[in-house]
Design a protein around this motif. Structure first.
Motif, PDB file in Angstrom:
ATOM      1  N   CYS A  43       0.815  -1.224   0.000  1.00 40.07           N
ATOM      2  CA  CYS A  43       0.000   0.000   0.000  1.00 40.07           C
ATOM      3  C   CYS A  43       0.842   1.264   0.000  1.00 40.07           C
ATOM      4  CB  CYS A  43      -0.979   0.008   1.173  1.00 40.07           C
ATOM      5  SG  CYS A  43      -0.237   0.303   2.784  1.00 40.07           S
ATOM      6  N   GLY A  44       2.031   1.218   0.563  1.00 38.56           N
ATOM      7  CA  GLY A  44       2.866   2.407   0.613  1.00 38.56           C
ATOM      8  C   GLY A  44       2.382   3.384   1.675  1.00 38.56           C
ATOM      9  N   ASP A  45       3.103   4.481   1.806  1.00 42.11           N
ATOM     10  CA  ASP A  45       2.724   5.528   2.762  1.00 42.11           C
ATOM     11  C   ASP A  45       1.338   6.044   2.391  1.00 42.11           C
ATOM     12  OD1 ASP A  45       5.275   5.162   3.741  1.00 42.11           O
ATOM     13  OD2 ASP A  45       6.094   6.952   2.772  1.00 42.11           O
ATOM     14  N   PHE A  46       0.413   6.047   3.338  1.00 45.25           N
ATOM     15  CA  PHE A  46      -0.971   6.379   2.983  1.00 45.25           C
ATOM     16  C   PHE A  46      -1.410   7.708   3.580  1.00 45.25           C
ATOM     17  CE2 PHE A  46      -1.082   3.454   6.623  1.00 45.25           C
ATOM     18  CZ  PHE A  46      -1.911   4.104   7.531  1.00 45.25           C
ATOM     19  N   LEU A  47      -2.498   8.233   3.035  1.00 42.10           N
ATOM     20  CA  LEU A  47      -2.979   9.556   3.400  1.00 42.10           C
ATOM     21  C   LEU A  47      -3.594   9.579   4.789  1.00 42.10           C
ATOM     22  CD1 LEU A  47      -4.736  10.846   0.158  1.00 42.10           C
ATOM     23  CD2 LEU A  47      -2.591  11.661   1.128  1.00 42.10           C
ATOM     24  N   LEU A  48      -3.306  10.659   5.508  1.00 44.76           N
ATOM     25  CA  LEU A  48      -3.987  10.967   6.760  1.00 44.76           C
ATOM     26  C   LEU A  48      -4.899  12.175   6.592  1.00 44.76           C
ATOM     27  CD1 LEU A  48      -0.997  10.627   9.249  1.00 44.76           C
ATOM     28  CD2 LEU A  48      -2.814   8.950   8.826  1.00 44.76           C
ATOM     29  N   ARG A  49      -4.482  13.094   5.736  1.00 42.52           N
ATOM     30  CA  ARG A  49      -5.305  14.272   5.454  1.00 42.52           C
ATOM     31  C   ARG A  49      -5.068  14.710   4.018  1.00 42.52           C
ATOM     32  NH1 ARG A  49      -4.083  19.371   8.997  1.00 42.52           N
ATOM     33  NH2 ARG A  49      -2.768  19.900   7.223  1.00 42.52           N
ATOM     34  N   ARG A  50      -6.137  15.006   3.309  1.00 41.77           N
ATOM     35  CA  ARG A  50      -6.032  15.413   1.915  1.00 41.77           C
ATOM     36  C   ARG A  50      -5.541  16.857   1.803  1.00 41.77           C
ATOM     37  NH1 ARG A  50     -11.751  13.655  -0.712  1.00 41.77           N
ATOM     38  NH2 ARG A  50     -11.852  15.929  -0.700  1.00 41.77           N
ATOM     39  N   SER A  51      -5.173  17.243   0.602  1.00 41.21           N
ATOM     40  CA  SER A  51      -4.641  18.592   0.399  1.00 41.21           C
ATOM     41  C   SER A  51      -5.694  19.673   0.638  1.00 41.21           C
ATOM     42  CB  SER A  51      -4.065  18.725  -1.014  1.00 41.21           C
ATOM     43  OG  SER A  51      -5.060  18.492  -1.986  1.00 41.21           O
ATOM     44  N   ASP A  52      -6.985  19.314   0.564  1.00 46.87           N
ATOM     45  CA  ASP A  52      -8.040  20.287   0.850  1.00 46.87           C
ATOM     46  C   ASP A  52      -8.383  20.354   2.332  1.00 46.87           C
ATOM     47  OD1 ASP A  52      -9.378  17.913   1.253  1.00 46.87           O
ATOM     48  OD2 ASP A  52     -10.874  18.215  -0.318  1.00 46.87           O
ATOM     49  N   GLY A  53      -7.638  19.629   3.169  1.00 49.91           N
ATOM     50  CA  GLY A  53      -7.848  19.664   4.607  1.00 49.91           C
ATOM     51  C   GLY A  53      -8.766  18.588   5.144  1.00 49.91           C
ATOM     52  N   MET A  54      -9.378  17.784   4.259  1.00 51.97           N
ATOM     53  CA  MET A  54     -10.288  16.741   4.721  1.00 51.97           C
ATOM     54  C   MET A  54      -9.499  15.553   5.250  1.00 51.97           C
ATOM     55  SD  MET A  54     -13.199  14.675   2.574  1.00 51.97           S
ATOM     56  CE  MET A  54     -13.838  16.215   1.916  1.00 51.97           C
ATOM     57  N   PHE A  55      -9.855  15.088   6.438  1.00 55.09           N
ATOM     58  CA  PHE A  55      -9.176  13.932   7.011  1.00 55.09           C
ATOM     59  C   PHE A  55      -9.548  12.669   6.245  1.00 55.09           C
ATOM     60  CE2 PHE A  55      -8.892  16.931  10.500  1.00 55.09           C
ATOM     61  CZ  PHE A  55      -7.579  16.752  10.903  1.00 55.09           C
ATOM     62  N   ALA A  56      -8.596  11.751   6.158  1.00 56.52           N
ATOM     63  CA  ALA A  56      -8.780  10.532   5.384  1.00 56.52           C
ATOM     64  C   ALA A  56      -9.535   9.486   6.198  1.00 56.52           C
ATOM     65  CB  ALA A  56      -7.424   9.970   4.944  1.00 56.52           C
ATOM     66  N   TYR A  57     -10.187   8.592   5.465  1.00 61.61           N
ATOM     67  CA  TYR A  57     -10.991   7.525   6.066  1.00 61.61           C
ATOM     68  C   TYR A  57     -10.190   6.705   7.060  1.00 61.61           C
ATOM     69  CZ  TYR A  57     -13.067   2.842   6.285  1.00 61.61           C
ATOM     70  OH  TYR A  57     -13.550   1.636   6.719  1.00 61.61           O
ATOM     71  N   GLN A  58      -8.962   6.304   6.695  1.00 61.75           N
ATOM     72  CA  GLN A  58      -8.195   5.383   7.543  1.00 61.75           C
ATOM     73  C   GLN A  58      -7.987   5.948   8.952  1.00 61.75           C
ATOM     74  OE1 GLN A  58      -7.905   2.598   6.292  1.00 61.75           O
ATOM     75  NE2 GLN A  58      -7.584   2.724   4.100  1.00 61.75           N
ATOM     76  N   LEU A  59      -7.668   7.224   9.041  1.00 58.90           N
ATOM     77  CA  LEU A  59      -7.443   7.835  10.352  1.00 58.90           C
ATOM     78  C   LEU A  59      -8.758   8.022  11.097  1.00 58.90           C
ATOM     79  CD1 LEU A  59      -5.531   9.177  12.390  1.00 58.90           C
ATOM     80  CD2 LEU A  59      -5.917  11.348  11.198  1.00 58.90           C
ATOM     81  N   ALA A  60      -9.763   8.553  10.414  1.00 60.41           N
ATOM     82  CA  ALA A  60     -11.028   8.875  11.071  1.00 60.41           C
ATOM     83  C   ALA A  60     -11.696   7.630  11.642  1.00 60.41           C
ATOM     84  CB  ALA A  60     -11.964   9.582  10.093  1.00 60.41           C
ATOM     85  N   VAL A  61     -11.683   6.540  10.876  1.00 59.46           N
ATOM     86  CA  VAL A  61     -12.395   5.344  11.329  1.00 59.46           C
ATOM     87  C   VAL A  61     -11.718   4.711  12.544  1.00 59.46           C
ATOM     88  CG1 VAL A  61     -11.211   3.655   9.853  1.00 59.46           C
ATOM     89  CG2 VAL A  61     -13.592   3.290  10.466  1.00 59.46           C
ATOM     90  N   VAL A  62     -10.408   4.758  12.597  1.00 66.92           N
ATOM     91  CA  VAL A  62      -9.688   4.221  13.757  1.00 66.92           C
ATOM     92  C   VAL A  62      -9.978   5.059  15.000  1.00 66.92           C
ATOM     93  CG1 VAL A  62      -7.380   3.934  14.751  1.00 66.92           C
ATOM     94  CG2 VAL A  62      -7.880   3.062  12.461  1.00 66.92           C
ATOM     95  N   VAL A  63      -9.869   6.368  14.861  1.00 66.36           N
ATOM     96  CA  VAL A  63     -10.120   7.258  15.994  1.00 66.36           C
ATOM     97  C   VAL A  63     -11.538   7.074  16.519  1.00 66.36           C
ATOM     98  CG1 VAL A  63     -10.361   9.681  16.674  1.00 66.36           C
ATOM     99  CG2 VAL A  63      -8.392   8.955  15.310  1.00 66.36           C
ATOM    100  N   ASP A  64     -12.503   7.006  15.604  1.00 67.61           N
ATOM    101  CA  ASP A  64     -13.908   6.923  16.016  1.00 67.61           C
ATOM    102  C   ASP A  64     -14.256   5.569  16.632  1.00 67.61           C
ATOM    103  OD1 ASP A  64     -14.449   9.490  15.284  1.00 67.61           O
ATOM    104  OD2 ASP A  64     -15.313   8.994  13.345  1.00 67.61           O
ATOM    105  N   ASP A  65     -13.797   4.487  16.017  1.00 70.22           N
ATOM    106  CA  ASP A  65     -14.125   3.174  16.568  1.00 70.22           C
ATOM    107  C   ASP A  65     -13.545   3.024  17.970  1.00 70.22           C
ATOM    108  OD1 ASP A  65     -15.671   2.326  14.459  1.00 70.22           O
ATOM    109  OD2 ASP A  65     -14.078   1.203  13.473  1.00 70.22           O
ATOM    110  N   ALA A  66     -12.338   3.525  18.175  1.00 69.84           N
ATOM    111  CA  ALA A  66     -11.736   3.439  19.508  1.00 69.84           C
ATOM    112  C   ALA A  66     -12.481   4.327  20.501  1.00 69.84           C
ATOM    113  CB  ALA A  66     -10.259   3.832  19.434  1.00 69.84           C
ATOM    114  N   ALA A  67     -12.806   5.542  20.103  1.00 72.22           N
ATOM    115  CA  ALA A  67     -13.472   6.480  21.008  1.00 72.22           C
ATOM    116  C   ALA A  67     -14.871   6.016  21.380  1.00 72.22           C
ATOM    117  CB  ALA A  67     -13.531   7.870  20.369  1.00 72.22           C
ATOM    118  N   MET A  68     -15.523   5.285  20.466  1.00 67.35           N
ATOM    119  CA  MET A  68     -16.896   4.827  20.704  1.00 67.35           C
ATOM    120  C   MET A  68     -16.950   3.426  21.317  1.00 67.35           C
ATOM    121  SD  MET A  68     -18.779   6.364  17.305  1.00 67.35           S
ATOM    122  CE  MET A  68     -18.785   8.157  17.040  1.00 67.35           C
ATOM    123  N   GLY A  69     -15.791   2.875  21.659  1.00 62.89           N
ATOM    124  CA  GLY A  69     -15.751   1.587  22.335  1.00 62.89           C
ATOM    125  C   GLY A  69     -16.185   0.416  21.479  1.00 62.89           C
TER     126      GLY A  69
END
Length: 313
Positions: free
Chosen positions: A178-204
């Motif tokens: 997969c290579g180095d993957f996106l955390l945030r797009r150039s338009d400032g939108m956060f990427a799916y991979q980061l958001a889903v991990v943060v949310d699943d952990a925060a929501m238990g």
């Protein structure tokens, strides 16, 4: 530990049969264990995901009888339940990764990423070649004058594997596959991979049920869980629904959309037919979600993609 499942749709249009199957499997898998269900709306791309689509999706889920214990219209301790309102959490996680020295700016355009010379996987996805990985601070600052950068995460030369609750063992070599993957797009939108991990952990969330098209995202997400010091859930990936001629369902498949199906079917008819295709309803007879609980078993669900017979719905 209580089982916490989640259904996390992206409301870019009316839900179709594939989305409904996902919601049904999430609901059955959690409820059968005496657990609860969280509904999260993944609307980071607010231009494509206006709130009216989310509202309609919530109405459709209620009509189907697929209730949730936390989420929009219900509330809960871990809200807000719309990703567009959770960006401060993603920023905090990003800063934690930056402090580890693992994040760097990327100035590659979409055309450059998809160039013929770029590495591609068998499924056509681009493997990032690391073009901007070695830029100096001065070089990055000069490029930033012309184009805002995306942000990427450095991945190790390491195989990351896990055992899926349904599909079995799966692994990827992060750098090669997969290579180095996106955390945030150039338009400032956060990427799916980061958001889903943060949310699943925060929501238990303790178990993630989703389509097999996201199986290859899991090693990347497990890498993020490890870096952020978070406990990952158990994953269950299920086969995709295909049209009778073998195409993947999408919101463009009007005949598979709930706007059409609600006009000609009951909720029990839709769920019964989906459960039949997924192997745990002995016939296509109508069944409510509650009625399907006694017959649901992951061992009955196929691992190969499922074609919908012409005329079934």
């Amino acid at each position: 530990m209580e089982t916490v499942g989640r259904f996390a749709p992206s409301p870019s249009g009316r839900i179709h049969l594939g989305n409904i199957l996902c919601a049904l499997l999430v609901w059955l898998s959690a409820r059968q264990k005496g657990g609860k269900v969280v509904l999260r709306i993944e609307d980071l791309d607010t231009a494509r995901c206006p709130r009216r689509y989310a509202d309609q999706m919530e109405d459709d889920l209620r009509w189907l009888g697929l209730s949730w214990d936390e989420g929009p219209g219900v509330g809960g301790p871990d809200g807000p339940y719309y990703q567009s309102e959770r960006t401060a959490l993603y920023q905090a996680a990003l800063e934690k990764l930056e402090q580890k020295g693992l994040v760097y700016p990327c100035f590659c355009t979409r055309a450059e990423l998809h160039a013929a010379s770029a590495p591609h996987r068998e499924d056509g996805q681009v493997v990032y070649a690391g073009t901007c990985r070695t830029l100096t601070q001065e070089e990055a600052a000069e490029k930033a004058k012309k184009r805002p950068p995306a942000l990427r995460l450095r991945v190790p030369e390491k195989v990351w594997g896990f055992t899926d609750g349904h599909m079995g063992p799966y692994e990827e070599h992060l750098a090669r596959d997969c290579g180095d993957f996106l955390l945030r797009r150039s338009d400032g939108m956060f990427a799916y991979q980061l958001a889903v991990v943060v949310d699943d952990a925060a929501m238990g969330v303790t178990e993630v049920v989703r389509g097999a098209d996201l199986l290859d995202s899991t090693p990347r997400q497990l890498y993020l869980y490890d870096l952020l010091g978070l406990t990952p859930p158990v994953f269950y990936h299920f086969p995709l629904l295909l049209t009778s001629d073998g195409r993947r369902l999408s919101k463009r498949n009007a005949d598979a959309g709930l706007d059409v199906l609600r006009d000609r079917s009951t909720a029990a008819e839709i769920l019964g037919k989906l459960a039949y295709l997924a192997g745990f309803n002995p016939s296509a007879a109508p069944k409510t979600a509650e009625e399907l609980l006694k017959d649901f078993d992951w061992d009955k669900v196929p691992t190969e993609d499922i074609r919908i017979p012409e005329g079934l719905f």
